[in-house]
Design a protein around this motif. Structure first.
Motif, PDB file in Angstrom:
ATOM      1  N   MET A 245       0.807  -1.367  -0.353  1.00  8.75           N
ATOM      2  CA  MET A 245       0.165  -0.173  -0.036  1.00  8.75           C
ATOM      3  C   MET A 245       0.695   1.012   0.019  1.00  8.75           C
ATOM      4  SD  MET A 245      -3.438   0.815   0.935  1.00  8.75           S
ATOM      5  CE  MET A 245      -3.914  -0.814   1.396  1.00  8.75           C
ATOM      6  N   LYS A 246       1.233   1.813  -0.989  1.00  8.34           N
ATOM      7  CA  LYS A 246       1.619   3.323  -0.666  1.00  8.34           C
ATOM      8  C   LYS A 246       0.737   4.272  -1.085  1.00  8.34           C
ATOM      9  CE  LYS A 246       5.640   2.014  -3.462  1.00  8.34           C
ATOM     10  NZ  LYS A 246       6.456   2.161  -4.121  1.00  8.34           N
ATOM     11  N   ALA A 247       0.891   5.666  -0.148  1.00  8.38           N
ATOM     12  CA  ALA A 247      -0.018   6.981  -0.357  1.00  8.38           C
ATOM     13  C   ALA A 247       0.641   7.674  -0.835  1.00  8.38           C
ATOM     14  CB  ALA A 247      -0.013   7.700   1.658  1.00  8.38           C
ATOM     15  N   PHE A 248      -0.025   8.701  -1.891  1.00 13.37           N
ATOM     16  CA  PHE A 248       0.214   9.546  -2.602  1.00 13.37           C
ATOM     17  C   PHE A 248      -0.153  10.802  -2.305  1.00 13.37           C
ATOM     18  CE2 PHE A 248      -0.759  11.572  -7.626  1.00 13.37           C
ATOM     19  CZ  PHE A 248      -0.195  12.045  -7.368  1.00 13.37           C
ATOM     20  N   THR A 249       1.229  11.524  -1.937  1.00 12.66           N
ATOM     21  CA  THR A 249      -0.171  12.949  -1.653  1.00 12.66           C
ATOM     22  C   THR A 249       0.735  14.236  -2.671  1.00 12.66           C
ATOM     23  OG1 THR A 249       2.619  13.927  -1.217  1.00 12.66           O
ATOM     24  CG2 THR A 249       1.888  12.556   0.728  1.00 12.66           C
ATOM     25  N   LEU A 250      -0.677  15.234  -2.376  1.00 15.07           N
ATOM     26  CA  LEU A 250      -0.384  16.134  -3.111  1.00 15.07           C
ATOM     27  C   LEU A 250       0.559  16.768  -3.595  1.00 15.07           C
ATOM     28  CD1 LEU A 250      -2.101  18.341  -5.163  1.00 15.07           C
ATOM     29  CD2 LEU A 250      -2.391  19.800  -3.049  1.00 15.07           C
ATOM     30  N   PRO A 251       1.788  16.806  -5.018  1.00 11.93           N
ATOM     31  CA  PRO A 251       2.929  17.024  -5.085  1.00 11.93           C
ATOM     32  C   PRO A 251       2.961  18.818  -5.316  1.00 11.93           C
ATOM     33  CG  PRO A 251       1.677  16.386  -6.778  1.00 11.93           C
ATOM     34  CD  PRO A 251       0.898  16.334  -5.726  1.00 11.93           C
ATOM     35  N   ASP A 252       4.572  19.229  -4.902  1.00 12.33           N
ATOM     36  CA  ASP A 252       4.109  20.065  -4.923  1.00 12.33           C
ATOM     37  C   ASP A 252       4.401  20.851  -6.837  1.00 12.33           C
ATOM     38  OD1 ASP A 252       5.546  23.359  -5.577  1.00 12.33           O
ATOM     39  OD2 ASP A 252       7.080  22.908  -4.730  1.00 12.33           O
ATOM     40  N   LEU A 253       3.186  21.933  -7.138  1.00 10.24           N
ATOM     41  CA  LEU A 253       2.850  22.138  -8.578  1.00 10.24           C
ATOM     42  C   LEU A 253       3.698  23.081  -9.090  1.00 10.24           C
ATOM     43  CD1 LEU A 253      -0.602  22.048  -8.032  1.00 10.24           C
ATOM     44  CD2 LEU A 253       0.420  19.703  -8.739  1.00 10.24           C
ATOM     45  N   GLY A 254       4.442  23.414  -7.402  1.00  3.69           N
ATOM     46  CA  GLY A 254       5.289  24.637  -8.781  1.00  3.69           C
ATOM     47  C   GLY A 254       4.632  26.411  -8.175  1.00  3.69           C
ATOM     48  N   GLU A 255       5.369  27.629  -8.487  1.00  5.25           N
ATOM     49  CA  GLU A 255       5.249  28.504  -8.157  1.00  5.25           C
ATOM     50  C   GLU A 255       5.087  29.189  -6.909  1.00  5.25           C
ATOM     51  OE1 GLU A 255       4.974  30.780 -10.734  1.00  5.25           O
ATOM     52  OE2 GLU A 255       5.772  28.749 -12.361  1.00  5.25           O
ATOM     53  N   GLY A 256       5.524  27.966  -6.193  1.00  2.07           N
ATOM     54  CA  GLY A 256       5.361  28.985  -4.587  1.00  2.07           C
ATOM     55  C   GLY A 256       4.428  28.549  -3.968  1.00  2.07           C
ATOM     56  N   LEU A 257       3.450  28.085  -4.610  1.00  3.38           N
ATOM     57  CA  LEU A 257       2.133  27.375  -4.531  1.00  3.38           C
ATOM     58  C   LEU A 257       2.025  26.370  -3.239  1.00  3.38           C
ATOM     59  CD1 LEU A 257      -0.024  27.464  -7.053  1.00  3.38           C
ATOM     60  CD2 LEU A 257       0.406  30.026  -5.649  1.00  3.38           C
ATOM     61  N   ALA A 258       1.249  26.667  -1.573  1.00  7.09           N
ATOM     62  CA  ALA A 258       1.417  25.332  -0.589  1.00  7.09           C
ATOM     63  C   ALA A 258      -0.278  24.510  -1.056  1.00  7.09           C
ATOM     64  CB  ALA A 258       1.641  26.675   0.733  1.00  7.09           C
ATOM     65  N   GLU A 259      -1.492  25.376  -1.826  1.00  2.87           N
ATOM     66  CA  GLU A 259      -2.368  24.841  -1.596  1.00  2.87           C
ATOM     67  C   GLU A 259      -3.226  24.924  -2.661  1.00  2.87           C
ATOM     68  OE1 GLU A 259      -4.423  27.813   1.258  1.00  2.87           O
ATOM     69  OE2 GLU A 259      -5.103  29.031  -0.375  1.00  2.87           O
ATOM     70  N   SER A 260      -4.471  23.852  -2.964  1.00  3.05           N
ATOM     71  CA  SER A 260      -5.311  23.834  -4.139  1.00  3.05           C
ATOM     72  C   SER A 260      -6.308  23.438  -3.727  1.00  3.05           C
ATOM     73  CB  SER A 260      -4.539  22.889  -4.506  1.00  3.05           C
ATOM     74  OG  SER A 260      -2.946  22.515  -5.634  1.00  3.05           O
ATOM     75  N   GLU A 261      -7.231  23.793  -4.494  1.00  4.22           N
ATOM     76  CA  GLU A 261      -8.624  23.493  -4.407  1.00  4.22           C
ATOM     77  C   GLU A 261      -9.324  21.998  -5.475  1.00  4.22           C
ATOM     78  OE1 GLU A 261     -13.359  24.394  -5.402  1.00  4.22           O
ATOM     79  OE2 GLU A 261     -11.756  25.687  -5.388  1.00  4.22           O
ATOM     80  N   ILE A 262      -9.667  20.653  -5.047  1.00  2.00           N
ATOM     81  CA  ILE A 262     -10.021  19.515  -5.690  1.00  2.00           C
ATOM     82  C   ILE A 262     -11.896  20.157  -6.481  1.00  2.00           C
ATOM     83  CG2 ILE A 262     -10.975  17.920  -5.396  1.00  2.00           C
ATOM     84  CD1 ILE A 262      -9.574  16.848  -2.950  1.00  2.00           C
ATOM     85  N   VAL A 263     -10.671  20.081  -7.901  1.00  2.00           N
ATOM     86  CA  VAL A 263     -11.921  20.568  -9.427  1.00  2.00           C
ATOM     87  C   VAL A 263     -13.107  19.271  -9.367  1.00  2.00           C
ATOM     88  CG1 VAL A 263     -12.846  21.304 -11.195  1.00  2.00           C
ATOM     89  CG2 VAL A 263     -10.684  22.355  -9.243  1.00  2.00           C
ATOM     90  N   GLN A 264     -12.321  18.047  -9.417  1.00  2.00           N
ATOM     91  CA  GLN A 264     -12.715  17.219 -10.217  1.00  2.00           C
ATOM     92  C   GLN A 264     -11.774  15.566  -9.735  1.00  2.00           C
ATOM     93  OE1 GLN A 264     -14.029  17.494 -13.844  1.00  2.00           O
ATOM     94  NE2 GLN A 264     -14.919  15.145 -14.182  1.00  2.00           N
ATOM     95  N   TRP A 265     -12.801  14.887  -9.595  1.00  2.00           N
ATOM     96  CA  TRP A 265     -12.283  13.351  -9.474  1.00  2.00           C
ATOM     97  C   TRP A 265     -12.833  12.754 -10.412  1.00  2.00           C
ATOM     98  CZ3 TRP A 265      -8.769  11.658  -5.767  1.00  2.00           C
ATOM     99  CH2 TRP A 265      -7.845  12.373  -4.938  1.00  2.00           C
ATOM    100  N   HIS A 266     -11.013  11.773 -10.585  1.00  2.00           N
ATOM    101  CA  HIS A 266     -11.799  11.263 -12.264  1.00  2.00           C
ATOM    102  C   HIS A 266     -11.523   9.464 -11.937  1.00  2.00           C
ATOM    103  CE1 HIS A 266     -10.865  14.610 -14.405  1.00  2.00           C
ATOM    104  NE2 HIS A 266      -9.854  15.476 -14.025  1.00  2.00           N
ATOM    105  N   ILE A 267     -11.398   9.754 -10.774  1.00  2.00           N
ATOM    106  CA  ILE A 267     -11.360   7.827  -9.802  1.00  2.00           C
ATOM    107  C   ILE A 267     -12.073   7.561  -9.369  1.00  2.00           C
ATOM    108  CG2 ILE A 267      -9.351   7.253 -11.054  1.00  2.00           C
ATOM    109  CD1 ILE A 267      -9.250   8.327  -7.384  1.00  2.00           C
ATOM    110  N   ASN A 268     -12.443   6.424  -8.671  1.00  2.00           N
ATOM    111  CA  ASN A 268     -13.355   5.669  -7.963  1.00  2.00           C
ATOM    112  C   ASN A 268     -12.806   4.551  -6.960  1.00  2.00           C
ATOM    113  OD1 ASN A 268     -15.668   7.795  -8.156  1.00  2.00           O
ATOM    114  ND2 ASN A 268     -15.444   6.396 -10.269  1.00  2.00           N
ATOM    115  N   ILE A 269     -12.844   5.112  -5.579  1.00  2.00           N
ATOM    116  CA  ILE A 269     -12.328   3.384  -4.933  1.00  2.00           C
ATOM    117  C   ILE A 269     -12.894   2.221  -6.041  1.00  2.00           C
ATOM    118  CG2 ILE A 269     -12.438   2.377  -2.516  1.00  2.00           C
ATOM    119  CD1 ILE A 269     -13.271   5.180  -1.350  1.00  2.00           C
TER     120      ILE A 269
END
Length: 399
Positions: A1-25
């Motif tokens: 089991m591996k945990a995938f964390t939100l990566p650094d998307l650049g530009e010094g941005l610390a946070e993001s808003e989830i717009v849309q999930w493309h997968i389900n459990i």
């Protein structure tokens, strides 16, 4: 089991808003398959899966704000290979090995191990020992930021049911509880959140001064494109008085005068305020400007605008008069030093010799950073802007 964390998307941005999930459990994903779309302060970004496997858990709902390093997914890479392993062996293995994790969520998978979260204090200010409640049905645990946020908002954290793994209380859970506590409140997200931060920064950092003028539209026709004419006039004024087509760095006390005119054009949308940038505005003719505006507005409505389209503006236009308003004090966004505001075109009675005449006028407001521009430079710029708008139409800019 591996945990995938939100990566650094650049530009010094610390946070993001989830717009849309493309997968389900339960879905099986492949490496580089897009699993979620997030919106940063700069643009929307498709986030791919870093490896193949089966989705065991996903964290956060559409609309939630997440931080860099926060767990997005748990993916089982070896699910197909371990399906035949006896449960007893899996249990024994889990007792002897702790899966490494760099996130809070990953660290709470085993309550008898170290838990990287703040404990909750009871009414007697006694710390609840997490080891002593490990066998209880729902231990009360929260991230440090969620506990601090609850204190600031006056929310009783004991009444919150966490949405994280093992009922971990996250920031979004606190915001939801606050929203229920005071109806009508909402967490600022996406472009609205970015706007709030930029306005705070501008108010704190910029020595802003506003100067106003009006252009008499003698030669304008009824079907003239106001925004296109403004873009052309701004480009012309920037070449006559380049001091306002610039960036200013207060820390180094340096000013950069740009030869290229990159005009940020404020666009109102249901998602909030966006300021896409028309790069190399001097290279566009009238029809090209209109096509760019229409294409960009469509991208904003669908929340598909690219990051580079929101970057490197050297000066900004806010055509608020398309909705309402005459004069204003627009806010400069550093490192830019100027923003032009265009008000509502209106009729004005003027004297021409001994004759009374009604003409159309366009109110203009320019806010500039007085640390980087003199009053004379700003006055010369707005004079050049007015002269350009008042001149007979002549589209001599090559595409």
């Amino acid at each position: 089991m591996k945990a995938f964390t939100l990566p650094d998307l650049g530009e010094g941005l610390a946070e993001s808003e989830i717009v849309q999930w493309h997968i389900n459990i339960g879905d099986t994903v492949k490496t580089d398959q897009v699993v979620v779309t997030v919106e940063t302060a700069k643009a929307t970004v498709d986030v791919p899966a870093p490896y193949s496997g089966k989705i065991v858990h996903r964290y956060g709902n559409e609309g939630d704000v997440i931080n860099i390093g926060q767990c997005l997914l748990e993916i089982d890479e070896l699910l197909a290979n371990t399906s035949s392993v006896q449960p007893e062996k899996i249990s024994a293995s889990s007792e002897n090995h702790t899966s490494p994790s760099t996130t809070v969520v990953g660290n709470i998978s085993q309550l008898d191990k170290h838990v990287d979260v703040d404990p909750i204090y009871d009414d007697a200010n006694q710390t609840v020992n997490l080891h002593s409640i490990a066998n209880q049905h729902h231990p009360l645990i929260a991230t440090p930021s969620a506990r601090l946020l609850a204190q600031k908002l006056g929310v009783n954290i004991k009444e919150i049911t966490g949405s994280g793994a093992n009922r971990l209380i996250l920031d979004n859970d606190v915001y939801l509880a606050y929203q229920q506590q005071i109806p009508g409140t909402e967490l600022l997200k996406g472009s609205r959140r970015n706007m709030a931060k930029n306005m705070t920064r501008s108010h704190h950092d910029v020595a802003s001064v506003t100067i106003t003028e009006e252009a008499r539209l003698y030669h304008w026709q009824k079907n003239d494109d106001i925004t296109v004419n403004l873009v052309k006039a701004i480009n012309n004024a920037c070449h006559i008085e380049p001091a306002l087509n610039a960036w200013f760095d207060a820390e180094t006390m340096t000013r950069c005068l740009h030869k290229t005119v990159n005009i940020g054009i404020a666009v109102d949308s249901s998602h909030g305020l966006y300021v896409p940038v028309l790069h190399h505005a001097e290279q566009y003719h009238q029809e090209g400007i209109r096509r760019w505006i229409d294409r960009t507005a469509a991208s904003i409505r669908s929340r598909k605008i690219d990051r580079h389209q929101l970057q490197k503006a050297t000066i900004t236009l806010s055509n608020y008069g398309a909705i309402a308003g005459i004069y204003a004090t627009p806010v400069v966004t550093p490192p830019q030093v100027a923003i032009i505001g265009a008000g509502r075109i209106m009729d004005k009675v003027v004297m021409e010799g001994e004759r009374v005449k009604t003409i159309k006028v366009l109110p203009l407001s320019i806010t500039f950073d007085h640390r980087a521009c003199t009053g004379g430079e700003a006055a010369r710029f707005i004079k050049a802007l007015v002269n350009s708008l008042e001149s007979p139409p002549c589209d001599n800019i090559e595409s």
